[in-house]
Scaffold this motif. Structure first.
Motif, short mmCIF file in Angstrom:
data_model
loop_
_atom_site.label_atom_id
_atom_site.label_comp_id
_atom_site.label_asym_id
_atom_site.label_seq_id
_atom_site.Cartn_x
_atom_site.Cartn_y
_atom_site.Cartn_z
N VAL A 18 -5.86 2.53 4.10
CA VAL A 18 -7.26 1.76 4.37
C VAL A 18 -6.85 0.43 4.97
CG1 VAL A 18 -9.12 1.02 2.51
CG2 VAL A 18 -6.96 2.81 1.37
N ASP A 19 -8.28 0.70 6.18
CA ASP A 19 -7.57 -0.30 7.15
C ASP A 19 -8.89 0.36 7.91
OD1 ASP A 19 -7.30 -2.12 8.66
OD2 ASP A 19 -6.60 -1.14 10.00
N ASN A 20 -10.22 -1.12 8.31
CA ASN A 20 -11.62 -0.71 8.23
C ASN A 20 -11.12 -1.71 9.78
OD1 ASN A 20 -10.78 -3.43 7.87
ND2 ASN A 20 -12.85 -3.93 8.59
N LEU A 24 -3.67 -2.96 10.46
CA LEU A 24 -2.48 -2.35 9.58
C LEU A 24 -1.94 -1.77 9.92
CD1 LEU A 24 -1.31 -2.43 6.70
CD2 LEU A 24 -2.49 -1.41 5.67
N GLU A 25 -2.96 -0.55 10.31
CA GLU A 25 -2.70 1.27 11.01
C GLU A 25 -1.10 0.68 12.59
OE1 GLU A 25 -4.10 5.38 12.04
OE2 GLU A 25 -5.79 3.51 11.53
N GLN A 26 -1.88 0.00 13.21
CA GLN A 26 -1.43 -0.24 14.28
C GLN A 26 -0.03 -0.67 14.07
OE1 GLN A 26 -3.85 -2.32 16.88
NE2 GLN A 26 -5.03 -0.57 17.61
N LEU A 27 -0.09 -1.83 13.19
CA LEU A 27 1.15 -2.30 12.81
C LEU A 27 2.16 -1.88 11.98
CD1 LEU A 27 2.51 -5.55 12.46
CD2 LEU A 27 1.11 -5.25 10.26
N GLN A 61 -7.95 14.41 -2.35
CA GLN A 61 -6.73 14.57 -2.27
C GLN A 61 -5.86 13.76 -2.70
OE1 GLN A 61 -6.51 14.12 2.05
NE2 GLN A 61 -3.80 15.63 2.08
N LYS A 62 -4.37 14.40 -2.79
CA LYS A 62 -3.80 13.77 -3.59
C LYS A 62 -2.72 12.77 -2.84
CE LYS A 62 0.70 13.73 -6.28
NZ LYS A 62 1.18 14.04 -7.48
N PHE A 63 -1.99 11.11 -3.12
CA PHE A 63 -1.49 10.62 -1.75
C PHE A 63 -0.57 9.40 -2.33
CE2 PHE A 63 -5.84 10.77 -0.05
CZ PHE A 63 -5.62 10.46 1.35
N ASP A 64 0.74 10.50 -1.54
CA ASP A 64 1.50 10.05 -1.97
C ASP A 64 2.14 8.59 -1.92
OD1 ASP A 64 3.48 12.72 -2.98
OD2 ASP A 64 3.00 13.06 -0.29
N MET A 65 1.41 7.73 -1.05
CA MET A 65 1.63 6.44 -0.72
C MET A 65 0.01 6.38 -0.09
SD MET A 65 3.73 4.47 2.95
CE MET A 65 5.52 5.18 1.63
N VAL A 66 -0.11 4.52 -0.35
CA VAL A 66 -2.01 3.73 0.07
C VAL A 66 -0.83 2.82 0.35
CG1 VAL A 66 -4.05 3.78 -0.61
CG2 VAL A 66 -2.60 5.74 -2.24
N LEU A 67 -1.53 2.61 1.88
CA LEU A 67 -1.35 1.51 2.65
C LEU A 67 -2.70 0.92 2.36
CD1 LEU A 67 0.79 2.29 5.10
CD2 LEU A 67 1.77 0.96 2.82
#
Length: 94
Positions: A18-20, A24-27, A61-67
């Motif tokens: 979750v990143d607008n 975070l995604e790039q990091l 959807q089921k997520f195993d990890m949420v950042l």
């Protein structure tokens, strides 16, 4: 005599980022994916641009990890962070 090489099946894990603005995604995305793949996990990354979109995706959807980037819009007003454990697909998450 025939030898059959047994290939390891990678365990699939769904990850929600979750990143607008993609910071975070790039990091974390590349090193995280590399680490998971080396551990025998086949990561599937899904992205949400705000808390409302993350809530909808978590319901479907089921997520195993949420950042989560805490600077994301509509993160708290919809109660995503506080309500994630109530979504049908995340009730077993700790």
């Amino acid at each position: 005599m025939v030898f059959i090489q047994k290939r390891e099946m990678k365990q699939r894990k769904n990850i929600l980022i979750v990143d607008n603005n993609c910071e975070l995604e790039q990091l974390v995305k590349e090193p995280l994916l590399k680490q998971l793949e080396n551990s025998g996990v086949a990561p599937v990354v899904v992205r949400a641009k705000d808390g409302a979109e993350a809530a909808i995706k978590s319901e479907n959807q089921k997520f195993d990890m949420v950042l989560i980037d805490t600077e994301v819009p509509r993160l708290m007003d919809r109660g995503f962070v506080y309500g994630i454990h109530t979504y049908k697909n995340t009730q077993d998450a700790n």
